[in-house]
Design an enzyme around this catalytic site. Structure first.
Site, short mmCIF file in Angstrom:
data_model
loop_
_atom_site.label_atom_id
_atom_site.label_comp_id
_atom_site.label_asym_id
_atom_site.label_seq_id
_atom_site.Cartn_x
_atom_site.Cartn_y
_atom_site.Cartn_z
N LYS A 121 0.86 -1.19 0.00
CA LYS A 121 0.00 0.00 0.00
C LYS A 121 0.89 1.24 0.00
O LYS A 121 1.92 1.26 0.69
CB LYS A 121 -0.89 -0.04 1.25
CG LYS A 121 -1.95 1.04 1.33
CD LYS A 121 -2.84 0.79 2.54
CE LYS A 121 -3.94 1.83 2.69
NZ LYS A 121 -4.84 1.55 3.83
N SER B 267 -9.67 1.30 2.95
CA SER B 267 -8.85 2.15 2.10
C SER B 267 -7.75 1.38 1.37
O SER B 267 -7.13 1.94 0.48
CB SER B 267 -8.21 3.25 2.95
OG SER B 267 -7.29 2.67 3.88
N SER C 222 -9.78 -1.07 7.12
CA SER C 222 -9.24 -0.76 5.79
C SER C 222 -8.49 -1.91 5.12
O SER C 222 -8.20 -1.82 3.93
CB SER C 222 -8.30 0.45 5.87
OG SER C 222 -9.05 1.62 6.00
#
Lengths: 117, 492
Positions: B78, B153, B177
């Site tokens: 990420k 996310s 997330s």
């Protein structure tokens, strides 16, 4: 709870934020709804308990241990503006633009140069 | 060549000399070239360094060396997890020119174990969102239906694995997330116990809630990844000195007799019919696998949502104060005053959702409101943690749906922050109380969208979570979805 444009202006000043015209128009209503959504904590249920900022046992300070630090070129490598071996910071305090607001300049939430829809 | 779908199979191909590491990497790189323009999972593809690393690893393997438990495994990180020398954006325009000077401990551990980073993945700006539509660059489409969200996310981390562009990935989980996109994209996704994985090198959103977590195609893969990244770290004072490691050899052991708590009334109240149906089927499967099911009453989920949003926004407003374009970040270099500089950075480069959260965080911390909001929220947090401790004195694990619904349409909730926040209803409890939780795929809707369920356990019991998920999936994963080709035939 009503979130007035003046309240938004005050929060922007505190948080160093600037809003564009669209955000200035929409944020008061949106924030009002979100605050109502957050405002569900009954005082009676929480008043007797101890506060907890982080999961138990994880709030601790680490020891002071000597280690490698960044060199000046490394530390400055991501900076927008530098001067010799230092970060360059724009003027923080100067003569107020509006003489009626001593110490304040460029009220942050008022859209000016660069603000976009 | 069709590469394997799990880490264990991938390692077997290399060990048995049926495929070389560069060959296998080539398959993943080819998929990225073909599919990333449709999905938007990667913000930055590190093909050159990946190929170089694959060559070095192959040389070692050919010489009889075995670099580690993830030798040659292509992973995605990420883009709020630092990797030395690789640009990092956190999904924000305010960091678009930033290059980290050090690697996150979790990323460093993956690479030391032989993993190859194929790229940095898309996310909601500063990890603030549940759909990955708040990325400053582009939304991430769901590989199972490109008109739907990937979840957020860590949407890019999930979509990259679900579409076969990486074999595993790391995300970060502040309120769900990792687990929410895991559920929407048909993956296993773990939020470890707070402190089990170092946060050093993770861009902070809400420091008392943030945890880095792995996403993979089955429970065993996630256990391998977790074992690799967990452990104490002197660079993070909140990291645990001896987090529990999972004994991989015991993953398949009989778990008969363990008690799983379910709150049927909460599921009936909040879950959509497809989710309810698959939740019931999951309960039946777990029962068949030896679990004893007991009815429980979960803490008030509305109370959890309020507590979470007060604390997360308060911490975010403090953490994001550092983005002033003095130490890093683009802006107006000709600005005559610091306010002009802020206008060109914080004013123009933060997205609307980030601004909303900073303003709300400032509000709950400001004079006159601190006691009414922040103080009550930290008191409430202790009550919530105590409620989970009480529940875990009665049951070994808790089963809930991961989300009230499957992946929704792109744009459906984008302009309705509260509807978006409610997607996290089932996941935030684990962040508030610090316990581990895992999302795993339990089926698909009639239109093929994955549905996930979540198991939560007491702190330090990641072994229970991965053990049950392994028993449930038996090392199998959902088949890769077919990604329709780009109409224009464009490739990365």
């Amino acid at each position: 709870m009503t979130v007035s444009p003046e309240k938004i202006r005050q929060l922007c000043l505190l948080s160093r934020l600037f809003l564009n015209q669209r955000e200035l128009r929409e944020f008061p209503g949106e924030l009002e709804r979100i605050i109502a959504f957050m405002d569900k904590l009954p005082r009676s249920e929480t008043s007797g308990s101890e506060p907890e900022g982080a999961p138990d046992g994880t709030s601790k300070l680490s020891g002071d241990i000597l280690g490698r630090t960044l060199s000046s070129p490394e530390a400055l490598s991501n900076a927008l503006t530098t001067s010799k071996d230092c970060f360059s910071v724009p003027l923080v305090i100067h003569r107020p633009i509006d003489s009626g607001q001593s110490g304040r300049q460029d009220p942050p939430s008022s859209p000016q140069r660069g603000d976009k829809e | 060549m069709i590469p394997s779908s799990t880490i264990s199979d991938h390692l077997a191909l290399i060990r048995e000399n049926r495929a070389s590491i560069p060959e296998l990497l080539g398959v993943y790189m080819s998929r990225i070239s073909k599919n990333n323009c449709r999905i938007g999972a990667f913000l930055n593809v590190t093909s050159l360094s990946a190929e170089e690393q694959a060559g070095k690893l192959q040389t070692r393997v050919s010489a009889g060396d075995w670099p580690g438990p993830l030798t040659g495994v292509p992973v995605a990180l990420k883009d709020n997890i630092s990797l030395t020398g690789v640009p990092l954006t956190a999904g924000s325009r305010i960091l678009e020119s930033f290059t980290p000077l050090y690697s996150a401990t979790a990323a460093r551990r993956l690479i030391s174990a032989g993993a190859i980073c194929v790229g940095k993945t898309n996310l909601d700006e500063f990890a603030m969102g549940s759909s990955n539509e708040y990325s400053a660059y582009q939304p991430v489409a769901n590989p199972y239906d490109l008109t739907r969200v990937s979840g957020g996310s860590s949407g890019g981390s999930a979509a990259s694995v679900a579409s076969g562009m990486a074999l595993a990935s790391l995300g970060s989980d502040t309120g769900g997330s990792v687990r929410l996109p895991g559920a929407f994209c048909g993956l296993v996704a773990l939020k470890p116990t707070y402190g089990a994985v170092s946060r050093y090198g993770l861009i902070a959103f809400a420091s008392s809630l943030d945890q880095i977590g792995p996403l993979g195609r089955c429970g065993r893969d996630v256990a391998i990844l977790y074992n690799t990244i967990c452990g104490p770290d002197p660079s993070d004072s909140t990291s645990q000195s001896s987090p529990t490691r999972i004994e991989l050899g015991r993953l398949g052991q009989d778990l008969t007799g363990q008690t799983i708590g379910i709150d049927e009334s909460a599921v009936a109240r909040w879950a959509e019919p497809d989710v309810q149906e698959h939740f019931d089927k999951t309960v039946a499967t777990l029962t068949r696998l030896g679990a004893s099911i007991r009815q429980i009453t979960l803490p008030d989920l509305d109370l959890e949502l309020s507590t979470y949003h007060i604390l997360a926004n308060a911490e975010a407003s403090s953490n994001l104060a550092r983005y002033d374009s003095i130490h890093y970040g683009p802006g107006d270099s000709e600005a005559e005053s610091v306010f002009e500089r802020y206008r060109s950075t914080r004013g123009e480069r933060f997205g609307a959702e980030v601004k909303r959260r900073i303003l709300l965080g400032t509000y709950v911390l400001s004079e006159g409101y601190y006691e009414a909001y922040y103080q009550r929220a930290i008191n409430s947090r202790r009550l919530i943690r105590a409620a989970y401790e009480e529940l875990f004195s009665e049951v070994d694990l808790i089963l809930t749906p991961t989300a009230p619904h499957s992946a929704f349409r792109l744009g459906e909730k984008r302009d309705d922050p509260i509807a978006m926040y409610e997607s996290d209803r089932w996941t935030i409890g684990a962040n508030l109380s610090g316990i581990p939780a895992i999302s795993f795929p339990v089926g698909q809707t009639p239109s093929g969208l994955p549905i996930g369920c979540q198991l939560s356990a007491p702190s330090g019991r990641e072994d229970l979570l991965c053990g049950w998920v392994h028993r449930f999936d038996n090392g199998q994963s959902l088949p890769l979805p077919t990604i329709p080709p780009s109409p224009a035939g464009e490739e990365l």
